[in-house]
Scaffold this motif. Structure first.
Motif, PDB file in Angstrom:
ATOM      1  N   ASP A  31      32.037  46.190  42.032  1.00 40.65           N
ATOM      2  CA  ASP A  31      32.632  45.591  40.845  1.00 40.65           C
ATOM      3  C   ASP A  31      33.205  44.231  41.277  1.00 40.65           C
ATOM      4  O   ASP A  31      33.364  43.969  42.470  1.00 40.65           O
ATOM      5  CB  ASP A  31      33.740  46.527  40.335  1.00 40.65           C
ATOM      6  N   ASP A  33      36.003  41.910  39.283  1.00 38.85           N
ATOM      7  CA  ASP A  33      37.429  41.647  39.027  1.00 38.85           C
ATOM      8  C   ASP A  33      38.293  42.876  39.342  1.00 38.85           C
ATOM      9  O   ASP A  33      38.036  43.969  38.847  1.00 38.85           O
ATOM     10  CB  ASP A  33      37.626  41.222  37.570  1.00 38.85           C
ATOM     11  N   GLY A  34      39.304  42.657  40.164  1.00 35.66           N
ATOM     12  CA  GLY A  34      40.168  43.760  40.568  1.00 35.66           C
ATOM     13  C   GLY A  34      39.642  44.477  41.797  1.00 35.66           C
ATOM     14  O   GLY A  34      40.331  45.317  42.375  1.00 35.66           O
ATOM     15  N   THR A  35      38.409  44.132  42.202  1.00 37.52           N
ATOM     16  CA  THR A  35      37.793  44.779  43.366  1.00 37.52           C
ATOM     17  C   THR A  35      37.540  43.758  44.479  1.00 37.52           C
ATOM     18  O   THR A  35      37.950  43.950  45.621  1.00 37.52           O
ATOM     19  CB  THR A  35      36.465  45.458  42.955  1.00 37.52           C
ATOM     20  N   ASP A 216      37.655  49.263  40.402  1.00 32.73           N
ATOM     21  CA  ASP A 216      39.103  49.412  40.195  1.00 32.73           C
ATOM     22  C   ASP A 216      39.497  49.988  38.839  1.00 32.73           C
ATOM     23  O   ASP A 216      40.669  50.214  38.599  1.00 32.73           O
ATOM     24  CB  ASP A 216      39.789  48.046  40.344  1.00 32.73           C
ATOM     25  N   SER A 217      38.540  50.211  37.935  1.00 34.02           N
ATOM     26  CA  SER A 217      38.959  50.558  36.570  1.00 34.02           C
ATOM     27  C   SER A 217      38.191  51.765  36.039  1.00 34.02           C
ATOM     28  O   SER A 217      37.197  52.201  36.649  1.00 34.02           O
ATOM     29  CB  SER A 217      38.746  49.359  35.646  1.00 34.02           C
ATOM     30  N   ASP A 220      34.488  51.903  36.057  1.00 31.39           N
ATOM     31  CA  ASP A 220      33.767  52.139  37.315  1.00 31.39           C
ATOM     32  C   ASP A 220      33.540  53.626  37.606  1.00 31.39           C
ATOM     33  O   ASP A 220      32.793  53.979  38.513  1.00 31.39           O
ATOM     34  CB  ASP A 220      34.527  51.498  38.487  1.00 31.39           C
TER      35      ASP A 220
END
Ligand SMILES: [Mg+2]
Length: 284
Positions: A31, A33-35, A216-217, A220
């Motif tokens: 992923d 964003d956030g990863t 991260d979400s 995922d």
């Protein structure tokens, strides 16, 4: 202490992971964003650092381009981060995919919805222009309206606007996320479908491949489950606990550190001694 030895993994041990990394061909699903990069107030500020791009480029060479970015962002944005000739880029959760071969996939329903998507984009742009606290991400085949900068007491007006749009655009799908709305074609689709499509195209020798997924979400989770079901390893980034993921990392920087360490384990052919030495060095 190495990032590998800090990694929480279950049911496999760190030793097992090191052994798998040294002996199997890795297929990496990441992923964005956030990863790979921290979430930012404005998604436009979440740029991929050049060091991360360099690391991913090196990994791509090591694992023969078996590396895919699977993101909510549009394919055009992903192609600005990384060279499409070296990566499998899956935008809009994989509704649109480009392969290093130059071949592309676009879900037919996304193509069919193009005209209505252009209409709602125009509406969303006007809404965001009217209230600068709202942010609109244009992913071409989907849009995200972020309202986290609107104080909670005023957010009801945003929900009303979206309700009106839902009535106007009945053929589109509106997803409610914690502080945003995601709008796109009405398709039963997740990142697991994207992985299926990618593997269908790449058709690796499954017995020899170790699938690794990082995200991260909640979006995922289907990807984690897909990878777990095929004997792979999935990793959740961030603090939340409930997840199908088998391991976790506290932050994107921990993911980057981990990727730096697995890089030498995936040797270009003919360098088995170096692989074994690296595996020994990484033992906790
Ligand atoms: Mg993410």
């Amino acid at each position: 202490m190495s990032e590998l030895s800090r990694t929480r993994i279950s049911p496999k041990s760190v030793d097992e992971l090191i052994s798998l990394l040294a002996s199997r061909q890795v297929f990496l699903f990441l992923d964005r964003d956030g990863t790979l990069v921290p979430i930012t107030d404005n998604p436009k500020d979440a740029l991929l650092p050049s060091a991360t791009v360099g690391l991913l480029n090196e990994l791509s060479v090591r694992i023969s381009k078996r590396i895919s970015i699977v993101s909510a962002r549009g394919l055009a944005t992903l192609a600005m981060d990384l060279n499409p000739a070296d990566f499998i880029l899956a935008g809009n959760y994989g509704l649109e995919i480009s392969f290093p071969s130059g071949q592309t996939f676009l879900h037919p329903a996304a193509q069919e919805a193009r005209a209505v998507l252009l209409d709602i984009r125009s509406d969303l742009e006007k809404i965001a222009a009217h209230d600068p606290r709202l942010l609109m991400d244009d992913h071409q085949y989907s849009f995200c309206l972020h309202y986290h900068r609107v104080p909670p007491a005023e957010q009801a007006s945003v929900h009303l606007i979206i309700k009106e749009l839902e009535r106007k655009y009945r053929s589109l799908q509106f997803k409610t996320l914690p502080t945003s709305y995601e709008i796109g074609p009405s398709i039963e689709w997740s990142k697991a479908h994207a992985l299926e499509k990618i593997i269908e195209h790449c058709s690796p020798a499954t017995s020899d491949v170790l699938y690794l997924a990082f995200g991260d979400s909640p979006a995922d989770e289907p990807m984690f489950k897909w990878v777990n079901d095929r004997g792979g390893m999935s990793f959740k980034v961030g603090e939340e606990n409930s997840s199908h993921a088998l391991g976790s990392f506290g932050s994107p920087s921990a993911v980057i550190s981990f990727l730096q360490q697995i890089l030498p384990l995936q040797q270009v052919s003919g360098d088995q001694d170096a692989t074994k030495q690296t595996a020994r060095n990484l033992q906790p």
